[in-house]
Design a protein around this motif. Structure first.
Motif, PDB file in Angstrom:
ATOM      1  N   SER A   4       0.841  -1.191   0.000  1.00 38.35           N
ATOM      2  CA  SER A   4       0.000   0.000   0.000  1.00 38.35           C
ATOM      3  C   SER A   4       0.876   1.241   0.000  1.00 38.35           C
ATOM      4  O   SER A   4       1.737   1.389   0.863  1.00 38.35           O
ATOM      5  N   GLY A   5       0.667   2.111  -0.981  1.00 33.25           N
ATOM      6  CA  GLY A   5       1.433   3.349  -1.083  1.00 33.25           C
ATOM      7  C   GLY A   5       1.991   3.529  -2.477  1.00 33.25           C
ATOM      8  O   GLY A   5       1.378   3.111  -3.459  1.00 33.25           O
ATOM      9  N   THR A   6       3.152   4.145  -2.552  1.00 31.43           N
ATOM     10  CA  THR A   6       3.830   4.390  -3.826  1.00 31.43           C
ATOM     11  C   THR A   6       5.212   3.757  -3.781  1.00 31.43           C
ATOM     12  O   THR A   6       5.651   3.292  -2.722  1.00 31.43           O
ATOM     13  N   THR A   7       5.924   3.768  -4.899  1.00 33.20           N
ATOM     14  CA  THR A   7       7.264   3.168  -4.911  1.00 33.20           C
ATOM     15  C   THR A   7       8.227   3.891  -3.982  1.00 33.20           C
ATOM     16  O   THR A   7       9.199   3.313  -3.528  1.00 33.20           O
ATOM     17  N   SER A   8       7.953   5.160  -3.673  1.00 38.36           N
ATOM     18  CA  SER A   8       8.859   5.898  -2.792  1.00 38.36           C
ATOM     19  C   SER A   8       8.549   5.682  -1.315  1.00 38.36           C
ATOM     20  O   SER A   8       9.386   5.954  -0.457  1.00 38.36           O
ATOM     21  N   SER A   9       7.359   5.159  -1.006  1.00 30.98           N
ATOM     22  CA  SER A   9       7.004   4.879   0.391  1.00 30.98           C
ATOM     23  C   SER A   9       5.777   3.984   0.431  1.00 30.98           C
ATOM     24  O   SER A   9       4.690   4.405   0.045  1.00 30.98           O
ATOM     25  N   PHE A  10       5.980   2.745   0.880  1.00 29.36           N
ATOM     26  CA  PHE A  10       4.850   1.823   0.972  1.00 29.36           C
ATOM     27  C   PHE A  10       4.993   0.929   2.195  1.00 29.36           C
ATOM     28  O   PHE A  10       6.081   0.777   2.761  1.00 29.36           O
TER      29      PHE A  10
END
Length: 87
Positions: A4-10
């Motif tokens: 859950s989230g994006t490639t920069s923060s999940f």
């Protein structure tokens, strides 16, 4: 495994519960506090990173019901990278 989230923060959640890192140990379970991970591209692969490193390691090779503690460094005998793939 659900991300859950994006490639920069999940965050990651497994069938056993949230995944996180505590004292350099990667684990998933109901009592685990979720950690933030990120991903980097390496060739055709998208690799999980924790605090900027793609290195994970254990003292042995998991097989069947044999499990080993997974560390967020490369200081143990077996080293790994974790690739993100879609189902």
């Amino acid at each position: 495994m659900t991300l859950s989230g994006t490639t920069s923060s999940f965050t990651m959640t497994s069938s056993k519960g949230r995944c996180g890192v505590s004292a350099g140990v990667f684990a998933c379970g109901s009592g685990v506090t979720a950690s933030n991970f990120s991903a980097v591209t390496s060739g055709d692969n998208l690799l999980v990173t924790y605090e900027g490193s793609t290195a994970f390691s254990s003292i042995g090779i998991p097989s069947g019901t044999t499990v080993f503690t997974v560390f967020t460094d490369s200081s143990h005998a077996q080293t790994y990278t974790l690739s993100i793939i879609s189902a």
